[in-house]
Design a protein around this motif. Structure first.
Motif, PDB file in Angstrom:
ATOM      1  N   GLY A 166       0.812  -1.213   0.000  1.00  9.02           N
ATOM      2  CA  GLY A 166       0.000   0.000   0.000  1.00  9.02           C
ATOM      3  C   GLY A 166       0.841   1.257   0.000  1.00  9.02           C
ATOM      4  N   ASN A 167       2.142   1.101  -0.222  1.00  8.72           N
ATOM      5  CA  ASN A 167       3.047   2.236  -0.114  1.00  8.72           C
ATOM      6  C   ASN A 167       4.006   2.234  -1.307  1.00  8.72           C
ATOM      7  N   THR A 168       5.202   1.691  -1.115  1.00 11.09           N
ATOM      8  CA  THR A 168       6.215   1.758  -2.168  1.00 11.09           C
ATOM      9  C   THR A 168       5.830   0.933  -3.391  1.00 11.09           C
ATOM     10  N   MET A 169       5.130  -0.187  -3.176  1.00 18.65           N
ATOM     11  CA  MET A 169       4.726  -0.990  -4.338  1.00 18.65           C
ATOM     12  C   MET A 169       3.696  -0.246  -5.181  1.00 18.65           C
ATOM     13  N   THR A 170       2.858   0.557  -4.526  1.00 19.24           N
ATOM     14  CA  THR A 170       1.905   1.380  -5.269  1.00 19.24           C
ATOM     15  C   THR A 170       2.626   2.491  -6.021  1.00 19.24           C
ATOM     16  N   HIS A 171       3.619   3.107  -5.391  1.00 20.68           N
ATOM     17  CA  HIS A 171       4.426   4.117  -6.100  1.00 20.68           C
ATOM     18  C   HIS A 171       5.117   3.489  -7.308  1.00 20.68           C
ATOM     19  N   TRP A 172       5.669   2.299  -7.122  1.00 23.49           N
ATOM     20  CA  TRP A 172       6.373   1.629  -8.225  1.00 23.49           C
ATOM     21  C   TRP A 172       5.404   1.303  -9.351  1.00 23.49           C
ATOM     22  N   ALA A 173       4.169   0.905  -8.985  1.00 22.42           N
ATOM     23  CA  ALA A 173       3.143   0.633  -9.999  1.00 22.42           C
ATOM     24  C   ALA A 173       2.837   1.885 -10.810  1.00 22.42           C
ATOM     25  N   ASN A 174       2.752   3.034 -10.122  1.00 20.72           N
ATOM     26  CA  ASN A 174       2.419   4.285 -10.809  1.00 20.72           C
ATOM     27  C   ASN A 174       3.572   4.827 -11.643  1.00 20.72           C
ATOM     28  N   GLU A 175       4.778   4.735 -11.085  1.00 19.94           N
ATOM     29  CA  GLU A 175       5.907   5.465 -11.670  1.00 19.94           C
ATOM     30  C   GLU A 175       6.863   4.597 -12.480  1.00 19.94           C
ATOM     31  N   ASN A 176       6.867   3.305 -12.246  1.00 20.73           N
ATOM     32  CA  ASN A 176       7.892   2.461 -12.863  1.00 20.73           C
ATOM     33  C   ASN A 176       7.355   1.298 -13.687  1.00 20.73           C
ATOM     34  N   THR A 177       6.026   1.183 -13.796  1.00 17.03           N
ATOM     35  CA  THR A 177       5.462   0.141 -14.646  1.00 17.03           C
ATOM     36  C   THR A 177       4.722   0.780 -15.808  1.00 17.03           C
ATOM     37  N   ASP A 178       4.797   0.148 -16.934  1.00 16.84           N
ATOM     38  CA  ASP A 178       4.278   0.707 -18.180  1.00 16.84           C
ATOM     39  C   ASP A 178       2.810   0.302 -18.371  1.00 16.84           C
TER      40      ASP A 178
END
Length: 343
Positions: A142-154
């Motif tokens: 609910g934190n860094t994995m969500t950021h990674w989903a938004n910012e680092n996944t296409d």
């Protein structure tokens, strides 16, 4: 003021609800029943059906009508659940009474009944301490994995939708996992509940290794430098970075593995408490399990490193923490089994 009042009601209500409904599941099965682990898996699947639908429904309603109707939908869902529970409560009470009568007619004591209460409670407290680390890394979803989903996944979905991936995998994997344990149990090969938790911790570590590899494959950041070759900092003192994107399959596959690990830890932990805790302290010990969860949630503050480290380094830290706790739990299996025989 209204927000804090609502959160207070939510926290207090959840404090009454979660430990007691979790303990109640265990009272539907006699002591020593091999079905209790499967029951908690199904119970957990029900939780995650709601957790899958919640972010999707919330996002759709919020996008079309705004936040207020989205909150109304959530409240309406709770109202429906209360009506269902109240309408069918007699079946729960009848089952609990039947189990209680059956238990009172059994003269012999189980191996667990012969263990002093203080040893059983001590063993559970050790388990609580270990799973704090699991929740600390797991709730990066609910934190860094969500950021990674938004910012680092296409992909083109918001982070709130990415939060539905984990419960989706829990729902999808629960029945196959129950069938797998049943297959092993029929052959006398089903592992004990603590052993399942060890496997779950190793799988949690593996999921973050997948994210580490995903970051290394191109989803890491580039630290920006100024003309003098010094790292650029923003107004908060964090490094200025350029994000890169990778296939969402890295995230989806990591969620699949961590969800499988979750199924071997979270519902198994609930099952373990229901088996091991003395009957008069079962609700209290369930509260202890959720207190460990709360402490783990608080320690998700390790996410402060997210903007100071490479993403790959952060994922490796999470993998290492889970791996270390898996070995601690593995080392403690024998004394734990002596304190909790037959589970």
């Amino acid at each position: 003021t209204a927000l804090y009042a609502a959160l207070t009601c939510l926290v207090v209500g959840n404090g009454f609800f979660k430990p007691n409904v979790s303990a109640m599941v265990g009272t539907l099965y006699p002591q020593g029943s091999p079905l209790r682990d499967a029951a908690y898996n199904l119970f957990y699947m029900g939780i995650n059906i709601g957790a899958t639908l919640a972010p999707i429904v919330a996002e759709v309603v919020k996008a079309r009508f705004g936040f207020h109707p989205a909150f109304v939908v959530a409240g309406g869902g709770m109202g429906i659940s209360l009506l269902v529970f109240w309408g069918f409560r007699k079946y729960v009470i009848e089952r609990q009474d039947a189990v209680a009568v059956g238990h009172s007619t059994v003269a012999e004591s189980s191996a667990l009944d012969l263990i002093p209460e203080r040893k059983r409670i001590g063993a559970l407290i050790v388990i609580f301490g270990i799973v704090i680390v699991f929740w600390m890394v797991f709730h990066q979803n609910g934190n860094t994995m969500t950021h990674w989903a938004n910012e680092n996944t296409d992909w083109r979905v918001s982070g709130i939708i990415s939060n539905a991936i984990n419960p989706f995998w829990v729902v999808a994997l629960t029945i196959p996992l129950i069938q797998f344990w049943s297959f092993l149990r029929a052959r006398g090969m089903e592992p004990s509940t603590p052993t399942k938790m060890v496997i779950g911790m190793f799988l949690t570590s593996l999921s973050f290794l997948i994210l580490y590899l995903g970051a290394k494959s191109g989803g890491d950041q580039t630290f920006q430098l100024d003309a003098a070759g010094q790292y650029l900092l923003d107004s908060k003192g964090d490094f200025v970075m350029t994000e890169h994107k990778v296939s969402p399959l890295w995230l989806i596959s990591a969620y699949m593995v961590i969800s499988l690990g979750e199924l071997m830890l979270s519902p198994m932990g609930l099952s373990l408490v229901s088996k091991v805790a003395p009957a008069r302290l079962r609700g209290v010990m369930m509260g202890g399990w959720f207190a460990a969860t709360a402490i783990g949630n608080y320690l998700t503050m390790i996410a402060l490193l997210w903007t100071k480290w490479y993403h790959s380094s952060f994922w490796l830290l999470c993998a290492g923490l889970a791996f270390g706790m898996a070995f601690v739990l593995l080392f403690l299996l024998r004394p734990l089994k002596r304190a909790m025989p037959g589970v």
